[in-house]
Scaffold this motif. Structure first.
Motif, PDB file in Angstrom:
ATOM      1  N   VAL A 343      -6.173  -2.631 -19.756  1.00  0.00           N
ATOM      2  CA  VAL A 343      -5.893  -3.982 -19.682  1.00  0.00           C
ATOM      3  C   VAL A 343      -4.731  -4.059 -18.342  1.00  0.00           C
ATOM      4  CG1 VAL A 343      -4.936  -6.024 -20.701  1.00  0.00           C
ATOM      5  CG2 VAL A 343      -6.736  -4.551 -22.196  1.00  0.00           C
ATOM      6  N   SER A 344      -3.820  -3.355 -18.469  1.00  0.00           N
ATOM      7  CA  SER A 344      -3.220  -3.800 -17.318  1.00  0.00           C
ATOM      8  C   SER A 344      -3.570  -3.614 -15.930  1.00  0.00           C
ATOM      9  CB  SER A 344      -1.427  -2.856 -17.580  1.00  0.00           C
ATOM     10  OG  SER A 344      -1.094  -3.191 -18.803  1.00  0.00           O
ATOM     11  N   ILE A 345      -4.366  -2.243 -15.630  1.00  0.00           N
ATOM     12  CA  ILE A 345      -4.925  -1.857 -14.788  1.00  0.00           C
ATOM     13  C   ILE A 345      -5.614  -3.289 -13.894  1.00  0.00           C
ATOM     14  CG2 ILE A 345      -6.862  -0.605 -13.323  1.00  0.00           C
ATOM     15  CD1 ILE A 345      -6.261   2.108 -15.853  1.00  0.00           C
ATOM     16  N   LEU A 346      -6.450  -4.627 -14.909  1.00  0.00           N
ATOM     17  CA  LEU A 346      -7.337  -5.131 -14.546  1.00  0.00           C
ATOM     18  C   LEU A 346      -6.423  -6.215 -13.855  1.00  0.00           C
ATOM     19  CD1 LEU A 346      -9.634  -6.504 -13.360  1.00  0.00           C
ATOM     20  CD2 LEU A 346     -10.133  -7.252 -16.000  1.00  0.00           C
ATOM     21  N   LEU A 347      -5.003  -6.247 -14.847  1.00  0.00           N
ATOM     22  CA  LEU A 347      -4.081  -8.073 -14.742  1.00  0.00           C
ATOM     23  C   LEU A 347      -3.346  -7.826 -13.687  1.00  0.00           C
ATOM     24  CD1 LEU A 347      -3.601 -10.233 -16.976  1.00  0.00           C
ATOM     25  CD2 LEU A 347      -2.090  -8.726 -18.300  1.00  0.00           C
ATOM     26  N   PHE A 348      -2.647  -6.461 -13.508  1.00  0.00           N
ATOM     27  CA  PHE A 348      -1.816  -6.778 -12.747  1.00  0.00           C
ATOM     28  C   PHE A 348      -2.280  -6.518 -11.357  1.00  0.00           C
ATOM     29  CE2 PHE A 348       1.163  -3.770 -15.443  1.00  0.00           C
ATOM     30  CZ  PHE A 348       1.228  -4.866 -16.094  1.00  0.00           C
ATOM     31  N   GLY A 349      -3.575  -5.907 -10.893  1.00  0.00           N
ATOM     32  CA  GLY A 349      -4.476  -6.028  -9.922  1.00  0.00           C
ATOM     33  C   GLY A 349      -4.555  -7.348 -10.024  1.00  0.00           C
ATOM     34  N   ILE A 350      -5.566  -8.062 -10.523  1.00  0.00           N
ATOM     35  CA  ILE A 350      -5.787  -9.104 -10.537  1.00  0.00           C
ATOM     36  C   ILE A 350      -4.418 -10.833 -10.436  1.00  0.00           C
ATOM     37  CG2 ILE A 350      -6.380 -12.076 -12.157  1.00  0.00           C
ATOM     38  CD1 ILE A 350      -8.441 -10.206 -13.359  1.00  0.00           C
ATOM     39  N   ILE A 351      -3.005 -10.079 -10.507  1.00  0.00           N
ATOM     40  CA  ILE A 351      -1.825 -10.782  -9.768  1.00  0.00           C
ATOM     41  C   ILE A 351      -1.550 -10.104  -9.252  1.00  0.00           C
ATOM     42  CG2 ILE A 351       0.524 -10.552 -10.446  1.00  0.00           C
ATOM     43  CD1 ILE A 351       0.084  -9.571 -13.277  1.00  0.00           C
ATOM     44  N   ALA A 352      -1.818  -9.087  -8.597  1.00  0.00           N
ATOM     45  CA  ALA A 352      -1.417  -8.568  -6.378  1.00  0.00           C
ATOM     46  C   ALA A 352      -2.935 -10.118  -6.402  1.00  0.00           C
ATOM     47  CB  ALA A 352      -1.659  -7.358  -6.666  1.00  0.00           C
ATOM     48  N   SER A 353      -3.923  -9.918  -6.285  1.00  0.00           N
ATOM     49  CA  SER A 353      -4.898 -10.120  -6.003  1.00  0.00           C
ATOM     50  C   SER A 353      -4.721 -12.199  -5.853  1.00  0.00           C
ATOM     51  CB  SER A 353      -6.400 -10.366  -6.466  1.00  0.00           C
ATOM     52  OG  SER A 353      -6.954  -9.109  -6.538  1.00  0.00           O
ATOM     53  N   SER A 354      -3.901 -13.067  -6.718  1.00  0.00           N
ATOM     54  CA  SER A 354      -3.943 -13.620  -6.655  1.00  0.00           C
ATOM     55  C   SER A 354      -2.967 -14.131  -5.739  1.00  0.00           C
ATOM     56  CB  SER A 354      -3.776 -14.542  -8.029  1.00  0.00           C
ATOM     57  OG  SER A 354      -2.311 -14.259  -8.434  1.00  0.00           O
ATOM     58  N   GLY A 355      -2.625 -13.335  -5.070  1.00  0.00           N
ATOM     59  CA  GLY A 355      -1.553 -13.724  -4.013  1.00  0.00           C
ATOM     60  C   GLY A 355      -2.020 -13.716  -2.477  1.00  0.00           C
ATOM     61  N   LEU A 356      -2.782 -12.204  -3.041  1.00  0.00           N
ATOM     62  CA  LEU A 356      -3.788 -12.393  -1.370  1.00  0.00           C
ATOM     63  C   LEU A 356      -5.107 -13.582  -1.764  1.00  0.00           C
ATOM     64  CD1 LEU A 356      -5.242  -9.218  -1.429  1.00  0.00           C
ATOM     65  CD2 LEU A 356      -4.484 -10.341  -0.131  1.00  0.00           C
ATOM     66  N   ARG A 357      -5.287 -14.072  -2.938  1.00  0.00           N
ATOM     67  CA  ARG A 357      -6.342 -15.578  -2.877  1.00  0.00           C
ATOM     68  C   ARG A 357      -5.121 -16.600  -2.118  1.00  0.00           C
ATOM     69  NH1 ARG A 357     -11.031 -17.850  -7.087  1.00  0.00           N
ATOM     70  NH2 ARG A 357     -10.524 -20.511  -6.325  1.00  0.00           N
ATOM     71  N   MET A 358      -3.977 -16.723  -2.766  1.00  0.00           N
ATOM     72  CA  MET A 358      -3.171 -17.793  -2.236  1.00  0.00           C
ATOM     73  C   MET A 358      -2.921 -18.009  -0.700  1.00  0.00           C
ATOM     74  SD  MET A 358       0.390 -18.888  -2.600  1.00  0.00           S
ATOM     75  CE  MET A 358       0.663 -19.759  -4.457  1.00  0.00           C
ATOM     76  N   LEU A 359      -2.961 -16.848  -0.023  1.00  0.00           N
ATOM     77  CA  LEU A 359      -3.108 -16.586   1.562  1.00  0.00           C
ATOM     78  C   LEU A 359      -4.398 -16.952   2.354  1.00  0.00           C
ATOM     79  CD1 LEU A 359      -1.135 -13.723   1.522  1.00  0.00           C
ATOM     80  CD2 LEU A 359       0.215 -15.550   2.063  1.00  0.00           C
ATOM     81  N   VAL A 360      -4.985 -16.551   1.312  1.00  0.00           N
ATOM     82  CA  VAL A 360      -6.648 -17.028   2.509  1.00  0.00           C
ATOM     83  C   VAL A 360      -6.415 -18.148   2.395  1.00  0.00           C
ATOM     84  CG1 VAL A 360      -8.931 -16.487   1.501  1.00  0.00           C
ATOM     85  CG2 VAL A 360      -7.745 -14.275   1.879  1.00  0.00           C
ATOM     86  N   ASP A 361      -6.644 -19.197   0.611  1.00  0.00           N
ATOM     87  CA  ASP A 361      -7.119 -20.606   0.567  1.00  0.00           C
ATOM     88  C   ASP A 361      -6.307 -21.506   1.341  1.00  0.00           C
ATOM     89  OD1 ASP A 361      -8.834 -19.559  -1.431  1.00  0.00           O
ATOM     90  OD2 ASP A 361      -7.632 -20.197  -2.927  1.00  0.00           O
ATOM     91  N   SER A 362      -4.731 -20.849   1.817  1.00  0.00           N
ATOM     92  CA  SER A 362      -3.938 -21.144   2.633  1.00  0.00           C
ATOM     93  C   SER A 362      -4.247 -21.667   4.278  1.00  0.00           C
ATOM     94  CB  SER A 362      -2.682 -21.063   2.341  1.00  0.00           C
ATOM     95  OG  SER A 362      -2.351 -21.721   0.861  1.00  0.00           O
ATOM     96  N   LYS A 363      -5.115 -20.954   4.405  1.00  0.00           N
ATOM     97  CA  LYS A 363      -5.436 -20.473   5.979  1.00  0.00           C
ATOM     98  C   LYS A 363      -4.475 -20.158   6.100  1.00  0.00           C
ATOM     99  CE  LYS A 363      -9.043 -23.880   5.496  1.00  0.00           C
ATOM    100  NZ  LYS A 363      -9.388 -24.349   3.853  1.00  0.00           N
ATOM    101  N   ILE A 364      -3.971 -18.684   6.596  1.00  0.00           N
ATOM    102  CA  ILE A 364      -2.631 -18.539   7.050  1.00  0.00           C
ATOM    103  C   ILE A 364      -3.025 -17.318   7.546  1.00  0.00           C
ATOM    104  CG2 ILE A 364      -0.587 -16.764   6.294  1.00  0.00           C
ATOM    105  CD1 ILE A 364      -0.586 -19.226   5.116  1.00  0.00           C
ATOM    106  N   ASP A 365      -2.425 -17.785   9.177  1.00  0.00           N
ATOM    107  CA  ASP A 365      -2.898 -16.919  10.143  1.00  0.00           C
ATOM    108  C   ASP A 365      -2.376 -16.206  10.555  1.00  0.00           C
ATOM    109  OD1 ASP A 365      -3.799 -16.761  12.285  1.00  0.00           O
ATOM    110  OD2 ASP A 365      -3.186 -18.709  13.828  1.00  0.00           O
ATOM    111  N   PHE A 366      -2.931 -14.774  10.437  1.00  0.00           N
ATOM    112  CA  PHE A 366      -1.592 -13.589  10.483  1.00  0.00           C
ATOM    113  C   PHE A 366      -1.251 -13.368  12.366  1.00  0.00           C
ATOM    114  CE2 PHE A 366      -2.440 -12.881   5.220  1.00  0.00           C
ATOM    115  CZ  PHE A 366      -0.476 -13.089   5.200  1.00  0.00           C
ATOM    116  N   ASP A 367      -2.320 -14.218  12.973  1.00  0.00           N
ATOM    117  CA  ASP A 367      -2.263 -14.462  14.758  1.00  0.00           C
ATOM    118  C   ASP A 367      -1.301 -15.084  14.998  1.00  0.00           C
ATOM    119  OD1 ASP A 367      -4.885 -12.530  15.680  1.00  0.00           O
ATOM    120  OD2 ASP A 367      -5.468 -14.607  15.181  1.00  0.00           O
ATOM    121  N   ASP A 368      -0.524 -15.504  14.436  1.00  0.00           N
ATOM    122  CA  ASP A 368       1.039 -15.824  14.658  1.00  0.00           C
ATOM    123  C   ASP A 368       1.879 -15.087  13.514  1.00  0.00           C
ATOM    124  OD1 ASP A 368       3.136 -17.620  14.381  1.00  0.00           O
ATOM    125  OD2 ASP A 368       2.550 -19.041  13.137  1.00  0.00           O
TER     126      ASP A 368
END
Length: 437
Positions: A343-368
C-alpha cells in the motif's frame, strides 16, 4: 459540479441512514489513519481514538459548520519515527503538542491580520517541492517493508504479498465505482491480508485470543513519560507545519467548492486551523500522531452529497469505539508488514505526485531561474537528508524540516516574488484522485 445536497449541514439523518453513512466515512479514513502509527511505532488503536476525539473537537470549534474528518498526518512520519526510536514516545508526543500550539498561534494571527499573508508566504513553488520530499523521503521505507521478511532479509514470498496488495489497490483506485473508489487503501489492505493468510504469512492466533473489550496503551504526559521540550524536538516537528497548514487551506478551499459555502470566511480559516491544531494537541495527550483534515472524506462528501455534520460526528464516535475493541486492535496488529509495504509504495508515490501536480496546475514556470533555484534547493536538501547543526545547545535541523525552512526563506529573500491568488491551493487535490493526508 452538482453540489445540491441530499442532506445539508444541519440535517439529521434517520437512524439506519445515519449508521451506514457514518460507517462509510469510517472506512474512508481507516486505512490511512492506521498506516501512520503502524509506520512510526505508535498504537493504531490510539490513532483511531484520537482521530475521533480530534474530529469532535474540530466540529465544535468550527460551530458545527464544516463537515470534515481528521486522521493521522503523513507529513510527520519521518520526524515522529526518529523521535520515537531515539528519544522515546514522550518526545514524539511533545513534538505533536508543539505542532498543535503552532496551529493555535497561526489561527490567532489570521484572526487578527487576515489570511492572505500566509498564502503569500506559502506559494506552490515552496509547498509543491516540500510535498514531493515528504513522499520520496519514505520511499526506502516502503520498499523495505514490501521486500523483506521479519528478519530483514529479501523474501520472494513476502514481496509477492506486497505486489498482490499493490495490484489490488491500483485496481480499486482506477476501476472501482462510487464508494469503493474512495477506499482503495482499505480495500487493498483487505485483499492483501487475505492473500497473506492463504500463503501462511499471517499469525491469526492473537486475534482469536484477544478480548472484545480491551483498554489501549495510552501514552499520558506526566504519567507515561516525563514531559520535556527540547530544541531538537521543536526543529524536527514545527517546520513541517508549514506544509500541513497549506494542506489544510487547500482542503478548506476544496470543501468550500464541494459543499457550496465559503469556509475561508465563515466560520473562518482561523477556526478551522484552530480546530486542526486542537485535534493534534488532543492526540498528543493520549499517544496518537498529529492530525490533519482528510481528503478521502471530502471525496465521500462529493460523491454522496451528504454534508451533514451529524454523519461526520457519528464516524468519529465509531472510531473511538473501534479503538476499544480488542479483536479489531489485534486484527490491525496482525497485518503483515509487506501488506502495508505494498500500500505504501502507491500511497507515498501519490503524495510525491500531488506535489508535482500542484506545480503543474499552478503553471509554475521553470524557465524562471527563481523558481528553478527554490525547487532545486528544497528537493536536494529534503531528499538528501541534509542536517544543519547549530553551534549552541546541540540543536539539529534535519531533512524535510530544513528543506521547508530553506524554501520559505528563499521565497522571501529572492527578488521577483509574484503575488499569489487566494485560490492557489484549489487544485492541490482532485476528488477523482486517491486522497492522501
Amino acid at each position: 459540479m452538482n453540489n445540491q445536497p441530499i442532506l445539508d449541514i444541519d440535517d439529521k439523518p434517520k437512524p439506519l441512514q445515519w449508521l451506514t453513512l457514518s460507517i462509510q466515512h469510517l472506512f474512508a479514513m481507516f486505512g490511512a489513519t492506521i498506516l501512520v502509527p503502524y509506520l512510526v511505532g505508535l498504537d493504531p488503536a490510539i490513532a483511531l481514538i484520537s482521530s475521533g476525539l480530534g474530529t469532535l473537537a474540530f466540529l465544535i470549534i468550527t460551530k458545527f459548520q464544516v463537515p470534515a474528518y481528521l486522521g493521522s498526518s503523513f507529513a510527520y512520519i519521518i520526524p515522529i519515527k526518529f523521535l520515537n526510536e531515539s528519544l522515546g514516545p514522550g518526545a514524539a508526543m511533545a513534538g505533536t503538542f508543539l505542532v498543535g500550539l503552532v496551529y493555535g498561534i497561526i489561527a490567532l494571527i489570521i484572526r487578527k491580520a487576515g489570511y492572505r499573508w500566509i498564502m503569500n508566504l506559502l506559494p506552490p513553488i515552496v509547498v509543491g517541492p516540500v510535498i514531493i520530499v515528504i513522499g520520496l523521503s519514505v520511499a526506502g521505507t516502503a520498499v523495505g517493508m514490501a521486500t523483506n521478511n521479519p528478519a530483514g532479509n529479501y523474501s520472494v514470498l513476502h514481496f509477492s504479498v506486497a505486489l498482490v496488495t499493490l495490484a489490488a489497490t491500483i485496481t480499486f483506485s482506477i476501476f472501482a465505482k462510487k464508494i469503493l473508489s474512495i477506499i482503495p487503501i482499505l480495500a487493498g489492505i483487505v485483499v492483501g491480508y487475505v492473500y497473506a493468510l492463504l500463503v501462511g504469512v499471517v499469525d491469526f492466533a492473537p486475534v482469536l485470543k484477544a478480548d472484545w473489550f480491551e483498554m489501549p496503551q495510552f501514552i499520558i504526559p506526566f504519567v507515561s513519560f516525563e514531559v520535556k521540550f527540547t530544541w531538537d524536538i521543536f526543529w524536527l516537528m514545527v517546520p513541517v507545519a508549514i506544509v500541513t497548514i497549506s494542506e489544510h487551506i487547500g482542503h478548506q478551499l476544496i470543501l468550500s467548492k464541494v459543499v457550496g459555502r465559503d469556509y475561508i470566511k465563515e466560520p473562518g480559516l482561523h477556526r478551522s486551523i484552530l480546530g486542526d491544531g486542537t485535534a493534534s494537541i488532543i492526540s498528543a495527550l493520549v499517544g496518537g500522531p498529529p492530525k490533519t483534515t482528510y481528503g478521502e472524506n471530502i471525496g465521500v462528501l462529493a460523491i454522496t452529497r451528504v454534508y451533514s455534520v451529524y454523519v461526520l460526528a457519528g464516524a468519529a464516535v465509531f472510531a473511538i469505539i473501534f479503538g476499544f475493541i480488542g479483536k479489531i486492535t489485534a486484527l490491525i496488529h496482525s497485518i503483515p508488514t509487506p501488506v502495508m509495504g505494498g500500500v505504501s509504495i502507491l500511497l507515498f508515490g501519490i503524495i510525491a505526485s500531488s506535489g508535482l501536480r500542484m506545480l503543474v496546475d499552478s503553471k509554475i514556470d521553470f524557465d524562471d531561474k527563481r523558481n528553478l533555484v527554490i525547487a532545486s534547493v528544497i528537493l536536494i536538501i529534503g531528499i538528501g537528508g541534509a542536517v544543519l547543526k547549530l553551534p549552541f545547545k546541540d540543536i539539529q535541523i534535519q531533512g524535510m524540516a530544513l528543506a521547508a525552512i530553506f524554501g520559505v526563506l528563499l521565497n522571501v529573500i529572492l527578488p521577483g516574488r509574484p503575488k499569489v491568488s487566494e485560490n492557489m491551493f484549489e487544485t492541490e487535490e482532485s476528488n477523482d484522485d486517491i486522497k492522501t493526508a
